[in-house]
Write a protein that holds these residues in place. Structure first.
Motif: not given
Ligand code: TRP
Ligand code: SF4
Length: 403
Positions: A13, A29, A32-33, A153, A155, A258-259, A261
């Motif tokens: 990503s 982000v 998630n990373w 990953p 958005g 990615t959910k 934010s």
């Protein structure tokens, strides 16, 4: 399908260096990373060429942000021993692959990507009718395919770019994966697996091709996966042969959504630099306090004695992220009965944000004082990334007939 499970686990990503990272990035982000880096082989990079597509006349912001961004990642907990961190423009293979892919990408595919028109509409003050900007998603495809990454990953707004990448990979494999003697080579490769495995492979391939049985495909892929005696080229051939196409040179990636934010901005809108409602990852404690203290609240609470409704208050959205059950009931009760004042209500949020940011800020100071360490992390990351990308480009050139 056209996937090659052997690379499926790799994650790639990127982020464009266009300014300071803030809580929105952290809660979207970066968290998630941080999870992915412990479960997958991860490549994270600074997409400076992508930034150039919109900031071509404001390159200072890019050069200023590149190292800063890596410092932010490191300070937030991205670990250079768990993930490879690098800078896009230091791996020229991205550009070469972009160029090669451009030869087989129909213009219409790029014109139809929703971000193309959307962004032109949104950034009206800029001339984005450029060749480079049209190619933005294809450059992203090159980023992904250069690493044969299985997982990307991103958005919601970037899913279309991963989708384009899948189509471009499929087209590439379709055009260049066809060797004239593909079938013979595949058969020869099968025989190299040994009698028992060769039989298993043939049976499962047949079952998949005749009946479309997905389980048979999986079994055969797993079987290939475990083969130690056959070359990578043969493996690619046999992954391709399973699904009846040519050789799979560039596997199709998947988007790992990615959910979004949940982090709101100081004004209750989405936290974003362009709304001027951010708290940056390295914001000084006093400024964090000041920014939260001056946040708007439910407009019904004009006087301290006016009751309010947390649902109409941006501060409440912060409580939903940062506060315990107990604190939240205290807010609800206190707000609706005018039992607490807004300044009082904001204090636990100030404390929680400070608790979150303090270690990040401290680590950032350490990294900033030790420029050499940061530079060597980047240098090593770029070298690692380049090794992988070089191998892919060797495969790509060979498939096209340029080697
Ligand atoms: N376009 C992405 C964004 O704006 C950044 C990006 C560039 C990227 N290349 C990528 C993300 C490759 C994932 C994979 O967020
Ligand atoms: Fe918002 Fe808290 Fe004030 Fe209620 S008391 S309006 S939730 S800041």
């Amino acid at each position: 399908m056209n996937t090659n499970p052997s690379q499926n686990n790799r994650v790639l990503s990127g982020m464009r260096p266009t300014g300071k990272l803030h809580l929105g990035h952290l809660h979207g982000v970066l968290h998630n990373w941080l999870e992915l880096q412990h479960t997958h082989e991860c490549f994270f990079f600074v997409a400076d060429w992508h930034a150039l597509t919109t900031e071509y006349d404001n390159t200072q912001i890019i050069s200023k942000s590149v190292t800063e961004m890596v410092v932010d990642w490191l300070s937030a907990g991205v670990s250079p021993s768990a993930a490879t961190l690098f800078i896009q423009s230091h791996v020229p293979e991205h550009a070469e692959l972009h160029l090669l892919l451009s030869m087989i990408t129909p213009l219409g595919w790029l014109e139809r990507v929703p971000t193309y028109k959307d962004q032109q509409e949104k950034l009206k003050g800029k001339d984005l009718a450029t060749y480079g900007f049209l190619g933005y998603p294809l450059l992203q495809s090159a980023d992904i395919l250069a690493y044969k990454a299985g997982n990307v990953p991103v958005g919601e707004d970037q899913v279309a770019h991963v989708e384009l990448t899948r189509e471009v990979a499929r087209r590439f494999n379709y055009i260049y994966g066809k060797e004239s003697d593909f079938e013979e080579k595949a058969k020869l490769a099968i025989s190299k697996m040994g009698k028992k495995n060769a039989k298993l492979y043939r049976e499962h391939r047949k079952r998949f091709q005749e009946k479309g049985d997905p389980e048979a495909l999986e079994v055969a892929q797993a079987l290939l996966e475990s083969q130690q005696n056959i070359s990578i080229g043969d493996k690619e051939r046999l992954f391709g042969y399973l699904e009846g196409e040519g050789k799979i040179i560039l596997p199709e990636p998947q988007a790992l959504l990615t959910k979004a934010s949940k982090m709101p901005g100081l004004d209750g809108q989405k936290m974003s630099k362009s709304y001027n409602n951010t708290i940056s990852l390295r914001e000084e404690a006093e400024l964090v306090e000041k920014k939260i203290r001056t946040m708007p609240t439910d407009p019904a609470r004009v006087k301290r004695t006016d009751p309010g409704n947390p649902e109409k208050c941006p501060v409440w959205q912060f409580h939903e992220i940062y506060s315990s059950e107990d604190t939240r009931s205290w807010v609800k009760e206190g707000c609706t009965t005018a039992g607490i004042g807004c300044i009082e209500c904001k204090q636990p949020v100030i404390d929680a944000v400070e608790l979150e940011l303090q270690p990040i800020r401290e680590r950032a100071i350490e990294y900033l004082e030790d420029e050499a360490t940061v530079q060597s992390i980047i240098k090593e990351g770029c070298e690692e990334a380049r090794d992988v990308a070089r191998d892919t480009l060797d495969d790509v050139r060979e498939a096209i007939g340029l080697s």
